[in-house]
Design a protein around this motif. Structure first.
Motif, mmCIF file in Angstrom:
data_model
loop_
_atom_site.group_PDB
_atom_site.id
_atom_site.type_symbol
_atom_site.label_atom_id
_atom_site.label_comp_id
_atom_site.label_asym_id
_atom_site.label_seq_id
_atom_site.Cartn_x
_atom_site.Cartn_y
_atom_site.Cartn_z
ATOM 1 N N ARG A 314 1.089 -1.122 0.038
ATOM 2 C CA ARG A 314 0.070 0.028 0.003
ATOM 3 C C ARG A 314 0.701 1.296 0.066
ATOM 4 N N ASP A 315 1.820 1.139 0.549
ATOM 5 C CA ASP A 315 2.713 2.494 0.937
ATOM 6 C C ASP A 315 3.899 2.540 -0.096
ATOM 7 N N HIS A 316 4.200 1.543 -0.987
ATOM 8 C CA HIS A 316 5.064 1.446 -2.111
ATOM 9 C C HIS A 316 4.467 1.357 -3.328
ATOM 10 N N PRO A 317 3.914 2.070 -4.032
ATOM 11 C CA PRO A 317 3.165 1.851 -5.158
ATOM 12 C C PRO A 317 3.979 1.774 -6.320
ATOM 13 N N ALA A 318 5.301 1.987 -6.354
ATOM 14 C CA ALA A 318 6.198 1.845 -7.407
ATOM 15 C C ALA A 318 6.657 0.318 -7.339
ATOM 16 N N TRP A 319 6.535 -0.346 -6.327
ATOM 17 C CA TRP A 319 6.837 -1.870 -6.514
ATOM 18 C C TRP A 319 5.834 -2.638 -7.053
ATOM 19 N N ALA A 320 6.344 -3.479 -8.141
ATOM 20 C CA ALA A 320 5.732 -4.430 -8.827
ATOM 21 C C ALA A 320 5.260 -5.572 -7.957
ATOM 22 N N LEU A 321 4.553 -6.490 -8.076
ATOM 23 C CA LEU A 321 4.053 -7.550 -7.086
ATOM 24 C C LEU A 321 5.548 -8.814 -7.637
ATOM 25 N N GLY A 322 6.064 -8.533 -8.772
ATOM 26 C CA GLY A 322 7.162 -9.403 -9.108
ATOM 27 C C GLY A 322 8.642 -9.076 -8.351
ATOM 28 N N ASP A 323 8.363 -7.631 -7.890
ATOM 29 C CA ASP A 323 9.620 -7.376 -6.925
ATOM 30 C C ASP A 323 9.684 -7.946 -5.680
ATOM 31 N N TYR A 324 8.422 -8.561 -5.169
ATOM 32 C CA TYR A 324 8.434 -9.222 -3.861
ATOM 33 C C TYR A 324 8.735 -10.817 -3.939
ATOM 34 N N TYR A 325 9.963 -10.936 -4.382
ATOM 35 C CA TYR A 325 10.397 -12.452 -4.615
ATOM 36 C C TYR A 325 11.201 -12.596 -3.081
ATOM 37 N N ARG A 326 11.343 -13.864 -3.046
ATOM 38 C CA ARG A 326 11.851 -14.279 -1.638
ATOM 39 C C ARG A 326 12.500 -13.519 -0.703
ATOM 40 N N GLU A 327 13.488 -12.994 -1.190
ATOM 41 C CA GLU A 327 14.644 -12.718 -0.486
ATOM 42 C C GLU A 327 14.031 -11.254 0.126
ATOM 43 N N PRO A 328 13.754 -10.311 -0.697
ATOM 44 C CA PRO A 328 13.210 -9.150 0.006
ATOM 45 C C PRO A 328 11.815 -9.229 0.637
ATOM 46 N N LEU A 329 11.156 -10.314 0.283
ATOM 47 C CA LEU A 329 9.754 -10.801 0.863
ATOM 48 C C LEU A 329 10.122 -11.017 2.241
ATOM 49 N N LEU A 330 10.950 -12.083 2.578
ATOM 50 C CA LEU A 330 11.196 -12.354 3.974
ATOM 51 C C LEU A 330 11.877 -11.474 4.592
ATOM 52 N N ALA A 331 12.676 -10.734 4.270
ATOM 53 C CA ALA A 331 13.587 -9.572 5.028
ATOM 54 C C ALA A 331 12.438 -8.469 5.239
ATOM 55 N N LEU A 332 11.548 -8.113 4.394
ATOM 56 C CA LEU A 332 10.638 -7.101 4.785
ATOM 57 C C LEU A 332 9.638 -7.478 5.594
ATOM 58 N N ALA A 333 9.241 -8.861 5.963
ATOM 59 C CA ALA A 333 8.391 -9.369 6.884
ATOM 60 C C ALA A 333 9.027 -9.456 8.360
ATOM 61 N N LEU A 334 10.248 -9.768 8.282
ATOM 62 C CA LEU A 334 10.795 -9.805 9.601
ATOM 63 C C LEU A 334 11.217 -8.315 10.061
ATOM 64 N N GLU A 335 11.474 -7.457 9.110
ATOM 65 C CA GLU A 335 12.107 -6.013 9.476
ATOM 66 C C GLU A 335 10.914 -5.469 10.160
ATOM 67 N N ASP A 336 9.655 -5.520 9.892
ATOM 68 C CA ASP A 336 8.496 -4.872 10.375
ATOM 69 C C ASP A 336 7.445 -5.596 11.330
ATOM 70 N N GLY A 337 8.164 -6.340 12.420
ATOM 71 C CA GLY A 337 7.331 -6.814 13.070
ATOM 72 C C GLY A 337 7.487 -8.383 13.502
ATOM 73 N N ALA A 338 7.627 -9.325 12.318
ATOM 74 C CA ALA A 338 7.811 -10.714 12.606
ATOM 75 C C ALA A 338 9.032 -10.981 13.318
ATOM 76 N N ARG A 339 10.138 -10.146 13.047
ATOM 77 C CA ARG A 339 11.370 -10.455 13.987
ATOM 78 C C ARG A 339 11.302 -10.400 15.195
ATOM 79 N N ALA A 340 10.639 -9.247 15.786
ATOM 80 C CA ALA A 340 10.425 -8.897 17.276
ATOM 81 C C ALA A 340 9.603 -9.923 17.997
ATOM 82 N N ALA A 341 8.681 -10.485 17.039
ATOM 83 C CA ALA A 341 7.726 -11.456 17.677
ATOM 84 C C ALA A 341 8.330 -12.916 17.798
ATOM 85 N N LEU A 342 9.088 -13.310 16.787
ATOM 86 C CA LEU A 342 9.561 -14.761 16.760
ATOM 87 C C LEU A 342 10.834 -14.570 18.110
#
Length: 485
Positions: A314-342
């Protein structure tokens, strides 16, 4: 505090086990030399109480006087005990801070999916007293609290009664500080139920009895969020018909006979897509729904991770869905909440179980058995099974089939990060060497590839080819992910 007292008992034994009378005499001597008035000198029974477990409001001045009476004039040793006591009292003070209210927190504005599970929870709690307490268990970020609040708000709306509503955050997996002290939680809940301070007893058993007495026959709804374990929960359960209790926990809450346990699973693919759509916006996913489904697959259908990535979309409309391949996808998910929870779940593990979690990152993200875990650890299979059971109870790994386990993709990514921080390269090399030998002896078809980690050439398990074949998005190899971490 009990651990501190246990150490104090050991100190007494180390000091040739003087009698309480002798310790009292030494304290009187020291305080007389310090010019303290005789009226402040402790009685023998008071000094004896310093060695009793279960103390919640200790006299720190007297405890340090006991230490000094045992070790003599060695200020360096007394200083260490003073620092330890400050840490213990600080933790006790933090545990006594309670977040409890006579109303529910607001639920999510748009609760997505879980319709069948929510209906099942409601049915169980409306079963006429057959289920008094229901514990929803699952991994960090799976949506236990969201589901609980959604159901609790519906129950209140349906009943339209004056029955009490109580909510307490037990901080069982809080990233900072200890879990809430059940004695302190009871004091707050009793006040919310109308008990005045002079009616609230000091000890936990009496508080529990009064709590259950005030709840009897009221039809109260009680939500106990983020429970640490059964011991913390047991005094907080109403234990009488007429009240309904919803509990959430990241741990398997065994040993609570009156509580029905229910696992909260990951979202199904359609609900995962709907959560992404609700968070990112329908127009954001519309250009490439298959890619959105694959993103949900790569995130393991974990609601927390889906919400994080949905907000990023939502906040980065310039990103195509294809930009969310595995490495940046998991890194982004960890960076904003999941890392702290785990990390909050990981921090409370025993040391050996934490080490196994990290070593499992060396194995491709597929099912693993106790023998493979034992090879990574360099321990017998029985020891590995024990640690795997600990990780399963903490919902940091899932039992895929009897005897086989799997890490969630986010947990695997977290373990990859931590192994390069927490484990020395030589230990990683040794673990991979044992894994290589285990793989050769068990499965001649198991393939390895050579990579360099921290200057060491290591043979690492190769990602199975079939795991990559169906991915539309770019997918880096497991060894490459370890190198990147």
């Amino acid at each position: 505090m009990d651990e501190f007292i246990a150490e104090l008992r050991l100190l007494k034994a180390w000091a040739a086990n003087p009698s309480i009378t002798e310790i009292t005499r030494r304290i009187h001597r020291d305080w007389q030399r310090a010019g303290r008035p005789r009226g402040e000198w402790p009685a023998r029974s008071t000094v004896g109480n310093c060695f009793q477990l279960g103390r919640r409001r200790p006299n720190s001045d007297l405890l340090l006087a006991v230490v000094q009476a045992l070790v003599g004039a060695d200020e360096a040793i007394v200083s260490v005990w003073r620092q330890s006591l400050r840490a213990v009292l600080g933790e006790a003070e933090a545990a006594a801070r309670v977040s409890a209210y006579d109303r529910l927190p607001a639920g999510l504005p748009a609760f997505v999916g879980r319709a069948d599970l929510a209906a099942r929870v409601e049915t169980l709690l409306n079963s006429g007293g057959n289920v008094r307490a229901l514990a929803l268990e699952g991994m960090a970020g799976v949506g236990k609290t969201s589901l609980t609040l959604h159901v609790a708000h519906r129950l209140i709306a349906e009943n339209r009664s004056d029955a009490p509503v109580l909510f307490a955050n037990l901080r069982g997996s809080a990233p900072q500080g200890p879990p809430a002290d059940p004695t302190a939680v009871l004091e707050t809940l009793l006040r919310l139920l109308g008990a005045t301070g002079d009616r609230i007893p000091y000890d936990i058993e009496a508080r529990t009895a009064l709590y259950r007495q005030l709840l009897a026959g009221t039809g109260a709804l009680i939500v106990l969020d983020d429970a640490a374990d059964a011991e913390q929960l047991r005094p907080l359960l109403p234990g009488t018909p007429g009240s309904r209790t919803l509990i959430t926990s990241r741990r398997a809450l065994t040993g609570l006979g009156e509580t029905t346990r229910m696992p909260v699973p990951l979202l199904d693919p359609d609900d995962s897509l709907e959560l992404l759509r609700a968070t990112a916006g329908a127009e954001r996913l519309a250009p490439d729904i298959p890619a959105a489904r694959e993103i949900a697959d790569l995130l393991g259908h974990l609601p927390l991770a889906l919400s994080v990535i949905g907000r990023h979309m939502r906040d980065h409309p310039a990103w195509a869905l294809g930009d969310y391949y595995r490495e940046p996808l998991l890194a982004l998910a960890l960076e904003d909440g999941a890392r702290a929870a785990l990390s909050a779940s990981d921090t409370r593990l025993p040391t050996c179980a934490r080490r196994l979690l990290r070593l499992l990152a060396l194995y491709p993200p597929q099912e693993v058995d106790a023998a493979t875990a034992a090879a990574l650890l360099g321990e017998p299979s029985a020891t590995a099974e024990h640690h795997l059971a600990t990780l399963t109870a903490a919902h940091l790994i899932q039992r895929a089939t009897p005897g086989r386990f799997r890490l969630h993709p986010l947990t695997h990514a977290y373990a990859e990060e931590r192994i390069c921080i927490d484990e020395p390269a030589t230990r990683i090399q040794q673990a991979l060497g044992r894994l290589l030998e285990h793989g050769r002896s068990r499965d001649a078809a198991m393939r390895f590839e050579t990579r360099t980690v921290r200057g060491l050439r290591l043979s690492m398990p190769r990602q199975p080819a079939e795991a990559d074949g169906g991915n539309r998005l770019p997918h880096q190899s497991h060894a490459g992910r370890v190198l990147a971490a």
